[in-house]
Write a protein that holds these residues in place. Structure first.
Motif, mmCIF file in Angstrom:
data_model
loop_
_atom_site.group_PDB
_atom_site.id
_atom_site.type_symbol
_atom_site.label_atom_id
_atom_site.label_comp_id
_atom_site.label_asym_id
_atom_site.label_seq_id
_atom_site.Cartn_x
_atom_site.Cartn_y
_atom_site.Cartn_z
ATOM 1 N N GLY B 43 0.789 -1.230 0.000
ATOM 2 C CA GLY B 43 0.000 0.000 0.000
ATOM 3 C C GLY B 43 0.816 1.273 0.000
ATOM 4 N N ASP B 44 2.114 1.170 0.209
ATOM 5 C CA ASP B 44 2.957 2.368 0.157
ATOM 6 C C ASP B 44 3.089 2.873 -1.274
ATOM 7 N N LEU B 45 3.586 4.083 -1.395
ATOM 8 C CA LEU B 45 3.901 4.623 -2.720
ATOM 9 C C LEU B 45 5.311 4.168 -3.090
ATOM 10 N N TRP B 46 5.458 3.658 -4.317
ATOM 11 C CA TRP B 46 6.726 3.082 -4.748
ATOM 12 C C TRP B 46 7.247 3.801 -5.987
ATOM 13 N N GLU B 47 8.570 3.939 -6.028
ATOM 14 C CA GLU B 47 9.202 4.514 -7.222
ATOM 15 C C GLU B 47 10.325 3.591 -7.683
ATOM 16 N N ARG B 48 10.583 3.619 -8.976
ATOM 17 C CA ARG B 48 11.582 2.718 -9.548
ATOM 18 C C ARG B 48 12.951 2.923 -8.908
ATOM 19 N N ALA B 49 13.611 1.798 -8.596
ATOM 20 C CA ALA B 49 14.983 1.858 -8.102
ATOM 21 C C ALA B 49 15.937 1.290 -9.145
ATOM 22 N N THR B 50 15.592 0.137 -9.712
ATOM 23 C CA THR B 50 16.432 -0.444 -10.762
ATOM 24 C C THR B 50 15.547 -1.036 -11.851
ATOM 25 N N THR B 51 16.108 -1.122 -13.021
ATOM 26 C CA THR B 51 15.409 -1.746 -14.145
ATOM 27 C C THR B 51 16.402 -2.650 -14.868
ATOM 28 N N THR B 52 16.011 -3.881 -15.083
ATOM 29 C CA THR B 52 16.831 -4.783 -15.877
ATOM 30 C C THR B 52 16.015 -5.250 -17.070
ATOM 31 N N LEU B 53 16.547 -5.067 -18.239
ATOM 32 C CA LEU B 53 15.826 -5.427 -19.452
ATOM 33 C C LEU B 53 16.554 -6.548 -20.177
ATOM 34 N N THR B 54 15.778 -7.469 -20.686
ATOM 35 C CA THR B 54 16.314 -8.469 -21.599
ATOM 36 C C THR B 54 15.556 -8.342 -22.905
ATOM 37 N N VAL B 55 16.261 -8.162 -23.967
ATOM 38 C CA VAL B 55 15.645 -7.961 -25.269
ATOM 39 C C VAL B 55 15.981 -9.142 -26.162
ATOM 40 N N ILE B 56 14.962 -9.715 -26.740
ATOM 41 C CA ILE B 56 15.160 -10.817 -27.678
ATOM 42 C C ILE B 56 14.671 -10.344 -29.041
ATOM 43 N N ASP B 57 15.557 -10.385 -30.014
ATOM 44 C CA ASP B 57 15.209 -9.985 -31.381
ATOM 45 C C ASP B 57 15.165 -11.232 -32.235
ATOM 46 N N GLY B 58 13.953 -11.730 -32.445
ATOM 47 C CA GLY B 58 13.800 -12.961 -33.212
ATOM 48 C C GLY B 58 14.244 -12.825 -34.655
ATOM 49 N N ALA B 59 14.209 -11.605 -35.166
ATOM 50 C CA ALA B 59 14.590 -11.399 -36.561
ATOM 51 C C ALA B 59 16.068 -11.677 -36.783
ATOM 52 N N THR B 60 16.872 -11.372 -35.771
ATOM 53 C CA THR B 60 18.321 -11.566 -35.923
ATOM 54 C C THR B 60 18.842 -12.698 -35.053
ATOM 55 N N GLY B 61 17.969 -13.197 -34.170
ATOM 56 C CA GLY B 61 18.428 -14.204 -33.222
ATOM 57 C C GLY B 61 19.203 -13.580 -32.088
ATOM 58 N N GLY B 62 19.215 -12.253 -32.044
ATOM 59 C CA GLY B 62 19.982 -11.557 -31.011
ATOM 60 C C GLY B 62 19.325 -11.632 -29.638
ATOM 61 N N TYR B 63 20.134 -11.526 -28.630
ATOM 62 C CA TYR B 63 19.674 -11.625 -27.261
ATOM 63 C C TYR B 63 20.561 -10.717 -26.429
ATOM 64 N N GLU B 64 19.948 -9.795 -25.702
ATOM 65 C CA GLU B 64 20.766 -8.845 -24.957
ATOM 66 C C GLU B 64 20.113 -8.553 -23.613
ATOM 67 N N MET B 65 20.912 -8.590 -22.568
ATOM 68 C CA MET B 65 20.417 -8.253 -21.240
ATOM 69 C C MET B 65 21.152 -7.010 -20.744
ATOM 70 N N LYS B 66 20.393 -6.041 -20.262
ATOM 71 C CA LYS B 66 21.024 -4.814 -19.773
ATOM 72 C C LYS B 66 20.404 -4.432 -18.449
ATOM 73 N N THR B 67 21.244 -4.100 -17.508
ATOM 74 C CA THR B 67 20.769 -3.490 -16.275
ATOM 75 C C THR B 67 20.886 -1.990 -16.442
ATOM 76 N N VAL B 68 19.766 -1.341 -16.326
ATOM 77 C CA VAL B 68 19.735 0.098 -16.551
ATOM 78 C C VAL B 68 20.076 0.799 -15.252
ATOM 79 N N ASP B 69 20.990 1.705 -15.328
ATOM 80 C CA ASP B 69 21.399 2.425 -14.120
ATOM 81 C C ASP B 69 20.315 3.379 -13.666
ATOM 82 N N GLY B 70 20.165 3.481 -12.393
ATOM 83 C CA GLY B 70 19.275 4.489 -11.829
ATOM 84 C C GLY B 70 17.814 4.166 -12.033
#
Lengths: 254, 185
Positions: B43-70
């Motif tokens: 029930g508290d108010l929350w704000e983003r602390a970290t974001t980690t993204l994993t992107v899969i591009d099926g067109a190229t077979g690419g796969y990338e994981m990034k932890t976004v700062d801040g």
């Protein structure tokens, strides 16, 4: 976000989605004062409900294309694709342009209502005059649904947007986010308006018929092509029942 | 703000979300320290602390994981202007408080959630994609996935409990409420 706050309603005519500011001559809800809906408004209300359903289906097809990766890449392209798939109904536009004050250089079917940044609905006065209250309220419901659904849509795709900004999400996905958010908002907004129109028709069915108060409101539907539209409304109960059954067969009763 | 050891909540299989992450940190280690901000309850108010993204591009077979700062604000699609967002979970609803600089009002949007158990909620508003929210060690975690065509973005977000006034002093005081809990796609 400001631009999204001034979305203008798409009448079921296939008119352009402009996202432009609401014209100065639009009036607030308190000055709109449309007439209450009566049995005589049922055919047009039903027709608008049907065309809104057609518009929703057209937006669904746009969304499907976007999700397949073969759809439009900008909001403008999404609107253009929608327009190419939705013809609307001239009987609705005819009722709008029959307004005494209608001026083709001023009044536009592409913009009949909008919502201010403070959430206040504003309407074209001709729209207020030419359509009954439930149709106006359904349009306001449609408009009011746009802003929160666009914001919620953006938030739900927020991580992809962050990835796009940082440059490591495929461009095809980045290009799709705007059209997808718009299509989702249109689907939900059309549904909000359709829900109100359906409820309005249910209320009208319980009203007395203006020609015979002993009968409930029935009408020759405008939605089933020429099947009933040119025939005089029957005066007997069995005749009215036949009309009702016809409406059921044509699936125009929600 | 305090520093704590980040341990990812178990991922749910939701709407085709790949079960590729499991426990541990995005970089594969198990004990990296990340500042997650203050602890709290749903029930508290929350704000983003970290974001980690994993992107899969099926067109190229690419796969990338990034932890976004801040914290990373969500950018508005048309112009990239950041949205300031706080979320809270109340009465099985996701409540998002959203403002963009220059706007005269902020928005408070209610969306339906499905409670799986006392610590996990599924987002029930969307017509595609998925989001889930869970509490672990006093922190709110979100796992989400979205896909278009051949591309998929999987994300893990950690939230810190908001400390201070709300709405923040820079925000307008007028709020527009929108209830999307009964909206049926």
């Amino acid at each position: 976000m400001t631009r999204a706050l001034w979305l203008c309603v798409l009448l079921p005519t296939g008119a352009a989605f402009a996202g432009a500011a609401v014209p100065d001559f639009f009036v607030p809800e308190s000055e709109c004062n449309p007439r209450p809906c009566t049995c005589e408004d049922a055919p047009m209300t039903e027709l608008i409900l049907k065309t809104q359903g057609d518009a929703k289906s057209a937006w669904q097809s746009v969304k499907d294309d976007v999700l397949q990766g073969s759809g439009p890449k900008t909001n403008q392209a999404a609107v253009a694709l929608f327009q190419s798939r939705f013809a609307g109904d001239t009987r609705v536009s005819d009722q709008f342009t029959a307004c005494d004050e209608y001026d083709a250089s001023v009044n536009s079917l592409s913009k009949i209502a909008g919502v201010s940044p403070f959430g206040e609905a504003r309407m074209d006065p001709c729209f207020c005059k030419q359509f009954c209250a439930d149709v106006v309220q359904a349009t306001i419901a449609h408009e009011r649904m746009h802003v929160p659904t666009i914001i919620a849509g953006v938030l739900s795709k927020g991580d992809a947007l962050i990835g796009c900004k940082l440059g490591f999400v495929p461009q095809a996905m980045c290009d799709a986010i705007g059209p997808l958010t718009l299509a989702d908002s249109e689907l939900l907004s059309h549904q909000a308006g359709m829900d109100m129109l359906s409820a309005s028709l249910q209320r009208m069915r319980r009203l007395p018929d203006p020609n015979d108060p002993k009968l409930k409101c029935t009408w020759n539907t405008l939605t089933a092509a020429a099947a009933f539209s040119d025939e005089p409304l029957p005066t007997t109960w069995t005749g009215r029942a036949t009309v009702l059954i016809g409406q059921l067969i044509h699936s125009v009763i929600p | 703000m305090r520093t704590t050891v980040l341990r990812w909540a178990p991922l749910l299989w939701v709407g085709g979300c790949l079960p590729f992450l499991g426990h541990g940190n995005p970089d594969g280690s198990d004990d990296a320290s990340v500042d997650l901000g203050a602890t709290g309850t749903f029930g508290d108010l929350w704000e983003r602390a970290t974001t980690t993204l994993t992107v899969i591009d099926g067109a190229t077979g690419g796969y990338e994981m990034k932890t976004v700062d801040g914290a990373q604000d969500v950018p508005w699609p048309e112009d990239g202007a950041p949205l300031e967002v706080f979320i809270q979970i109340v009465n099985d609803q996701l409540v998002s408080h959203v403002w963009q600089q220059g706007e005269p009002v902020y928005h408070r949007i209610h969306e339906p959630l499905l409670a799986l158990d006392s610590e996990t909620y599924l987002w029930a508003a969307g017509t595609q994609g998925s989001r889930s929210f869970s509490m672990s060690d006093g922190h709110l975690f979100e796992v989400a996935q979205d896909a278009v065509g051949d591309a998929m973005v999987l994300s893990q977000i950690t939230y810190g409990a908001h400390q201070g006034d709300f709405p923040p002093s820079a925000w307008p005081t007028q709020v527009l409420d929108a209830d999307l809990t009964e909206v049926q796609p």
